[in-house]
Design a protein around this motif. Structure first.
Motif, PDB file in Angstrom:
ATOM      1  N   CYS A 216       0.874  -1.087   0.211  1.00 19.35           N
ATOM      2  CA  CYS A 216      -0.013   0.219  -0.036  1.00 19.35           C
ATOM      3  C   CYS A 216       1.133   1.308   0.508  1.00 19.35           C
ATOM      4  O   CYS A 216       1.590   1.305   1.211  1.00 19.35           O
ATOM      5  N   PRO A 217       0.544   1.731  -0.920  1.00 27.67           N
ATOM      6  CA  PRO A 217       1.144   3.307  -0.905  1.00 27.67           C
ATOM      7  C   PRO A 217       1.320   4.350  -0.054  1.00 27.67           C
ATOM      8  O   PRO A 217       2.073   5.326   0.264  1.00 27.67           O
ATOM      9  N   ILE A 221      -2.740   0.039   5.311  1.00 24.51           N
ATOM     10  CA  ILE A 221      -3.240  -1.448   5.467  1.00 24.51           C
ATOM     11  C   ILE A 221      -2.125  -1.848   6.723  1.00 24.51           C
ATOM     12  O   ILE A 221      -0.987  -1.792   6.432  1.00 24.51           O
ATOM     13  N   ILE A 233      -7.489  -1.588   7.360  1.00 23.19           N
ATOM     14  CA  ILE A 233      -7.424  -0.367   6.962  1.00 23.19           C
ATOM     15  C   ILE A 233      -8.142   0.449   7.061  1.00 23.19           C
ATOM     16  O   ILE A 233      -9.320   1.032   7.725  1.00 23.19           O
ATOM     17  N   MET A 239      -5.748   5.871  -0.294  1.00 20.47           N
ATOM     18  CA  MET A 239      -6.670   7.036  -1.714  1.00 20.47           C
ATOM     19  C   MET A 239      -7.130   5.988  -2.828  1.00 20.47           C
ATOM     20  O   MET A 239      -6.722   6.572  -3.771  1.00 20.47           O
ATOM     21  N   TYR A 240      -7.610   5.285  -2.869  1.00 19.38           N
ATOM     22  CA  TYR A 240      -8.621   4.158  -3.522  1.00 19.38           C
ATOM     23  C   TYR A 240      -8.268   3.424  -4.270  1.00 19.38           C
ATOM     24  O   TYR A 240      -8.331   3.775  -6.375  1.00 19.38           O
ATOM     25  N   ILE A 243      -4.341  -1.120  -6.021  1.00 19.93           N
ATOM     26  CA  ILE A 243      -2.819  -1.180  -5.567  1.00 19.93           C
ATOM     27  C   ILE A 243      -3.270  -3.008  -5.094  1.00 19.93           C
ATOM     28  O   ILE A 243      -3.449  -4.053  -5.296  1.00 19.93           O
ATOM     29  N   CYS A 244      -3.192  -2.855  -3.904  1.00 20.58           N
ATOM     30  CA  CYS A 244      -3.691  -3.963  -2.654  1.00 20.58           C
ATOM     31  C   CYS A 244      -5.451  -4.792  -3.571  1.00 20.58           C
ATOM     32  O   CYS A 244      -4.695  -6.233  -3.077  1.00 20.58           O
TER      33      CYS A 244
HETATM   34  S1  SF4 Z   1      -6.856   1.132  -1.993  1.00 21.64           S
HETATM   35 FE1  SF4 Z   1      -4.916  -0.119  -0.782  1.00 21.64          FE
HETATM   36  S2  SF4 Z   1      -3.145   0.092  -1.513  1.00 21.64           S
HETATM   37 FE2  SF4 Z   1      -4.526   1.804  -2.488  1.00 21.64          FE
HETATM   38  S3  SF4 Z   1      -4.334   3.132  -0.535  1.00 21.64           S
HETATM   39 FE3  SF4 Z   1      -6.518   1.920  -0.393  1.00 21.64          FE
HETATM   40  S4  SF4 Z   1      -5.516   0.299   1.043  1.00 21.64           S
HETATM   41 FE4  SF4 Z   1      -3.597   1.161   0.322  1.00 21.64          FE
END
Ligand code: SF4
Ligand code: SF4
Ligand code: SF4
Ligand code: SF4
Lengths: 361, 378
Positions: A216-217, A221, A233, A239-240, A243-244
């Motif tokens: 997670c950038p 997480i 989370i 920030m949606y 990637i996860c």
């Molecule tokens: S969508 Fe997943 S990877 Fe992206 S910021 Fe949210 S928790 Fe982290």
């Protein structure tokens, strides 16, 4: 290196390109003098030897059936000596050596429903990813958006002198940006707007907690309190980006109510004039509204109208906006400017205006 | 309901991909996709590991959450010939094989540059591939491996081409073919080859390594042919030239080539009158990535000029050096540009033994924080 393995041939590579080149191409390879745009979709290439090759660009849909491929092959057999080429933007190129054949090719492919165009100062074929037709991370449906935009901008594909320069549009179903959306004149990119949900059983069954924490950038997480084989989370940090979820089926991020599209403008790839540019955010969110996407079509039309009205000849959209200033762009298009437009991520400082020069709008 | 939405997508002037799926008779996909349009949400889920024996790449596993309708719909990435040139004979044979084993739906071409055969069931992959490979077609890259490169049509019929894009593509595919099938790098590595700074395959935006043709000597001006262009076009070139190195007086065009930055703009505008020079090679950019963890990167200058002649030894040596370095220090899921950015361009250049030159940057640093390396200071 080609290998004979117990289960068959492996590592054969790719057939040599020479066998796929039209005789006029083979003869004049590397020895071309100049080209001319003779009509929409048609370019005349003149070799140093004096030989002439016409290329005819044909717009294709994202997917093509084998039946259609055979029909296109029939046309290429009849007029292009059995040679055909594809472009990097889902279109096909036919070859001819005289103008009469050019017209026959145009007539035949268009009678099958495939438009000829997309050269010179036109709308280029719209790059679109597979979206909902084939991808698990799609927040929106790229192919149907591309189709809706083609319908609205069809005349710009079919003409070659109604736009100041070329117009490249690309559509990506999510922030992975398959397709050159981050450097397109207009880019449509699918967005999520809420943090992923956590399905404990699936995270435990299919995913690695340490890998998720690392990936997670935003470091949103962490191992779940009291149940460290799953995760939790931090919704304020997330920030949606999705990637996860790309890594772990236990963190679904799809949300039919809140997913949608964002619109970006002003990117370009070639090094001409000021060089390559990134696309910039202009509309953070529009709802998913298939099959005709009226909100997206309206917004894109508005941007194209702006381009046609304010660009100087030979300017790409981003060049026009950089010349007149983004503050003017927002004023002239009436697109609302919000906090979402101001970068607050890693490279944000570069985007803040230094000094006191700007236009009052 | 979903059938009605699909029908809507078959109307209009632009040819419909839905019609093509229907023409191929791929009913399962129509149902899954129609439901997605209705629900405003994808019905594809994470695919399982699928592939052909001996390779760990080239097949993209796709599964749906509607197993009764269509459980899987995998995708084969096939390496296309350089520049995407085909014969109808070759295409017809691919179609025959694809009709026999797959859905009959093809994507010409995917964003990965591959020829994508869309929709095959797990059990049929091996046989399908074995027929393709007998005809000389192989699978492309996927996952953290050396990806299928891309090349513009270059010398085939573009007078701007300053390097043999097709040949370089072919040579790279053939020398990296095992790497394409074996994901063993930190992440994907994409190479794109454009014949000139117009960069038709978008290397500057999308390639970890972009090879872009350029020249070092003078632009050739044909003053006679120049007369075929209207005055206002010539004046526009002079006015818009980013380095202001052109002059047009008394019907004669002059270029101060010392100042020209090889942007290609004037040549695009007047291809009959202006030709690129004879001292040709490529500029090599590194690091582009669409959406990285810290933002998007456009490629930046690594090698200002490299001569590119068969067998492209200098290029191959460079690629090897870069991949070796990156394999060593790259984090998982980190593209090479991100690794360089994290570690520092200066250290990277030192590690791989490339001389720093001012062409790599717009301007030198404005902050006072840098390192000395062991041995540099006594
Ligand atoms: S969508 Fe997943 S990877 Fe992206 S910021 Fe949210 S928790 Fe982290
Ligand atoms: S951009 Fe997103 S939705 Fe589109 S193919 Fe790539 S990962 Fe899938
Ligand atoms: S990149 Fe340059 S050489 Fe290649 S096709 Fe485009 S204009 Fe021609
Ligand atoms: S190539 Fe670009 S910089 Fe060089 S003379 Fe032409 S317009 Fe000017």
């Amino acid at each position: 290196m080609v290998e004979e393995t117990p289960w068959g041939l492996r590592n054969v590579g790719v057939p040599h390109y020479e066998q796929f080149l039209h005789p006029v191409i083979k003869k004049n390879y590397g020895k071309w003098a100049y080209h001319e745009h003779v009509k929409p979709g048609v370019i005349k290439h003149v070799a140093e030897s004096g030989d002439v090759l016409y290329t005819i660009r044909v717009g294709l849909p994202k997917y093509v059936s084998t039946q259609t491929v055979r029909e296109l092959c029939d046309i290429a057999d009849k007029y292009s000596q059995g040679y055909i080429k594809f472009t990097s933007r889902h279109s096909a190129t036919f070859f001819a050596t005289d103008e009469e054949t050019v017209d026959k090719i145009i007539q035949e492919v268009e009678s099958k429903g495939f438009p000829v165009g997309g050269t010179d100062h036109s709308l280029k074929s719209i790059i679109n990813c597979v979206g909902w037709t084939h991808c698990h991370t799609a927040a929106t449906d790229s192919p149907s958006i591309a189709k809706a935009l083609y319908e609205a901008l069809y005349d710009y594909f079919k003409s070659y002198d109604k736009l100041p320069e070329r117009l490249k549009i690309a559509v990506s179903g999510c922030l992975n940006m398959c397709g050159a959306t981050h450097a397109s004149d207009i880019a449509i990119i699918g967005v999520h707007r809420k943090a992923p949900r956590v399905i404990d059983e699936d995270v435990k069954a299919f995913c690695s907690v340490p890998a998720l924490v690392k990936i997670c950038p935003k470091y949103a997480i962490r191992p779940k309190k009291g149940d460290p084989r799953s995760v939790e989370i931090d919704e304020e940090k997330c920030m949606y980006c999705g990637i996860c979820y790309g890594e772990c089926p236990g963190l679904p991020i799809h949300d039919p109510k809140n997913d949608g599209v964002s619109i970006w403008v002003g990117g370009k790839v070639p090094s001409t004039k000021k060089g390559p540019m990134n696309s910039r955010l202009v509309i953070p969110y529009l709802p998913n509204n298939p099959p005709h996407w009226p909100e997206v079509v309206d917004a894109v039309k508005k941007i194209v109208d702006f381009y046609v009205k304010y660009a100087e000849p030979d300017e790409r959209l981003g060049e026009t906006i950089e010349r007149i200033g983004w503050e003017k762009f927002f004023k002239l298009t009436g697109i609302p400017f919000t906090d979402k437009h101001i970068d607050d991520y890693v490279f944000s400082y570069m985007e803040f205006r230094k000094g006191v020069t700007f236009k009052h709008t | 309901m979903s059938e009605e939405i699909l029908k809507e997508l078959e109307k209009g002037k632009w040819p419909s991909y839905v019609t093509e799926i229907r023409k191929a008779g791929y009913e399962g996909l129509l149902k899954v996709y129609g439901k997605a349009l209705e629900d405003k949400m994808t019905h594809f889920i994470h695919g399982g590991m699928v592939g052909v024996k001996g390779y760990d790449a080239g097949v993209i596993g796709r599964m749906t959450d509607m197993p009764d309708v269509m459980k899987t719909s995998h995708l084969l990435r096939v390496i296309p010939p350089a520049g995407w040139f085909y014969t109808t004979e070759a295409l017809r044979k691919i179609c025959d094989i694809w009709d026999k084993y797959g859905s009959g739906v093809i994507n010409f071409h995917g964003a990965t540059a591959n020829l994508q055969l869309v929709g095959i069931e797990t059990e049929k992959i091996e046989d399908c591939f074995n027929e393709l490979v007998k005809l000389g077609w192989d699978l492309g890259g996927s996952g953290p491996d050396f990806r299928t490169p891309a090349a513009c049509l270059g010398p085939a019929y573009c007078e701007f081409a300053m390097i043999d894009t097709l040949d370089i593509y072919h040579e790279i595919v053939m020398s990296y073919i095992e790497d394409i099938h074996l994901p063993m790098h930190p992440y994907k590595f994409k190479v794109k080859i454009s014949g000139c700074p117009n960069d038709c395959v978008a290397g500057a935006a999308r390639a970890d390594l972009a090879i872009i043709g350029t020249w070092r000597d003078n632009i050739k001006i044909d003053q006679e042919k120049l007369k075929e262009y209207p005055e206002e076009v010539i004046k526009m070139a002079v006015e818009r030239c980013p380095t202001q190195c052109m002059k047009y007086e008394n019907g004669k065009l002059e270029i101060n080539d010392e100042e020209c930055n090889k942007c290609m703009y004037c040549i695009n505008l007047m291809p009959k009158a202006l030709r690129v020079g004879d001292d040709r090679g490529a500029t090599i950019l590194i690091g582009a990535r669409a959406r990285g963890r810290i933002g998007s990167f456009l490629g930046w200058v690594l090698i200002p000029f490299m001569k590119l002649e068969k067998p492209y030894k200098e290029l191959k040596d460079l690629m090897k050096k870069l991949l070796d370095w990156w394999d060593e220090v790259g984090n998982p899921k980190e593209r090479i540009g991100e690794t360089i950015y994290r570690i520092g361009m200066g250290k990277f250049l030192r590690d791989v033994g490339i001389e720093p030159v001012p062409q790599m940057i717009y301007r030198p640093r404005a902050n006072p924080f840098w390192y000395y390396w062991p041995g540099e200071v006594e």
